[in-house]
Write a protein that holds these residues in place. Structure first.
Motif, short mmCIF file in Angstrom:
data_model
loop_
_atom_site.label_atom_id
_atom_site.label_comp_id
_atom_site.label_asym_id
_atom_site.label_seq_id
_atom_site.Cartn_x
_atom_site.Cartn_y
_atom_site.Cartn_z
N CYS A 36 0.84 -1.21 0.00
CA CYS A 36 0.00 0.00 0.00
C CYS A 36 0.87 1.26 0.00
O CYS A 36 0.56 2.23 -0.70
CB CYS A 36 -0.92 0.01 1.22
SG CYS A 36 -2.25 -1.20 1.14
N VAL A 37 1.94 1.24 0.77
CA VAL A 37 2.86 2.39 0.80
C VAL A 37 3.52 2.55 -0.56
O VAL A 37 3.65 3.67 -1.07
CB VAL A 37 3.90 2.21 1.92
CG1 VAL A 37 4.98 3.29 1.84
CG2 VAL A 37 3.23 2.23 3.28
N GLY A 38 3.93 1.45 -1.17
CA GLY A 38 4.53 1.52 -2.51
C GLY A 38 3.56 2.03 -3.55
O GLY A 38 3.91 2.88 -4.38
N LEU A 39 2.32 1.54 -3.51
CA LEU A 39 1.29 2.02 -4.42
C LEU A 39 1.04 3.50 -4.22
O LEU A 39 0.91 4.27 -5.20
CB LEU A 39 -0.01 1.24 -4.22
CG LEU A 39 -1.22 1.71 -5.02
CD1 LEU A 39 -0.98 1.57 -6.52
CD2 LEU A 39 -2.47 0.95 -4.60
N SER A 40 1.02 3.92 -2.97
CA SER A 40 0.82 5.34 -2.68
C SER A 40 1.95 6.18 -3.25
O SER A 40 1.72 7.26 -3.81
CB SER A 40 0.73 5.54 -1.17
OG SER A 40 0.61 6.90 -0.86
N ALA A 57 -4.17 6.54 4.00
CA ALA A 57 -5.14 6.72 5.07
C ALA A 57 -5.96 5.44 5.28
O ALA A 57 -6.19 5.02 6.42
CB ALA A 57 -6.06 7.90 4.76
N ALA A 58 -6.38 4.82 4.19
CA ALA A 58 -7.15 3.59 4.30
C ALA A 58 -6.32 2.48 4.94
O ALA A 58 -6.83 1.73 5.79
CB ALA A 58 -7.65 3.16 2.92
N ALA A 59 -5.06 2.37 4.56
CA ALA A 59 -4.20 1.34 5.15
C ALA A 59 -4.04 1.56 6.65
O ALA A 59 -4.10 0.60 7.44
CB ALA A 59 -2.84 1.33 4.47
N ALA A 60 -3.88 2.80 7.07
CA ALA A 60 -3.73 3.11 8.49
C ALA A 60 -5.01 2.82 9.26
O ALA A 60 -4.98 2.21 10.33
CB ALA A 60 -3.32 4.57 8.67
N ILE A 61 -6.15 3.25 8.72
CA ILE A 61 -7.42 3.06 9.41
C ILE A 61 -7.79 1.57 9.46
O ILE A 61 -8.25 1.07 10.49
CB ILE A 61 -8.52 3.91 8.75
CG1 ILE A 61 -8.24 5.39 9.02
CG2 ILE A 61 -9.90 3.52 9.26
CD1 ILE A 61 -9.11 6.35 8.24
N VAL A 62 -7.60 0.86 8.37
CA VAL A 62 -7.91 -0.58 8.35
C VAL A 62 -7.00 -1.33 9.32
O VAL A 62 -7.46 -2.21 10.06
CB VAL A 62 -7.80 -1.15 6.92
CG1 VAL A 62 -7.81 -2.66 6.92
CG2 VAL A 62 -8.94 -0.61 6.07
N SER A 63 -5.72 -0.99 9.35
CA SER A 63 -4.81 -1.65 10.29
C SER A 63 -5.21 -1.39 11.74
O SER A 63 -5.16 -2.29 12.57
CB SER A 63 -3.38 -1.17 10.06
OG SER A 63 -2.92 -1.61 8.81
N ALA A 64 -5.62 -0.16 12.03
CA ALA A 64 -6.07 0.16 13.39
C ALA A 64 -7.35 -0.59 13.73
O ALA A 64 -7.51 -1.10 14.84
CB ALA A 64 -6.27 1.67 13.53
N ALA A 65 -8.27 -0.68 12.78
CA ALA A 65 -9.52 -1.39 13.02
C ALA A 65 -9.28 -2.89 13.22
O ALA A 65 -9.88 -3.51 14.11
CB ALA A 65 -10.49 -1.15 11.87
#
Length: 105
Positions: A36-40, A57-65
């Motif tokens: 996800c970071v690479g794609l970003s 943002a989606a990767a961070a929120i999904v990981s937190a969830a």
């Protein structure tokens, strides 16, 4: 009269701190976050700043969830549950808020 001989007690060597990297996180999930970071990064280089920010943002929120819901069984562990969730949600929401505030200037 008998003499008691005391055993000499040696001070114990300090134990090294417990390193928990072997017990935390799953490499497949971590590689997914890295993707996800690479794609970003690729999206940002291509000029798609909104999508680059959204992916991060989606990767961070999904990981937190995921960490919040699965708790100790989570494939994403950095520190404590509270630490991981706070920083995951804060990073995701903060990135989106920062992008929105820049666009509203």
């Amino acid at each position: 009269m008998s003499m008691r001989v005391r055993k000499r007690v040696r001070p114990q060597e300090p134990k090294p701190p417990h390193v928990s990297e072997a017990h935390e996180g799953k490499p497949v999930y971590e590689w997914g976050v890295a993707a996800c970071v690479g794609l970003s990064a690729v999206l940002a280089v291509c000029g798609q700043i909104f999508w680059a920010t959204s992916v991060l943002a989606a990767a961070a929120i999904v990981s937190a969830a995921v960490r919040l819901v699965l708790r100790e069984k989570s494939p994403w562990k950095v520190r404590s549950i509270g630490f991981d969730c706070f920083f995951g949600f804060a990073l995701g929401i903060g990135l989106l808020a920062t992008y929105a505030s820049i666009m509203l200037l």
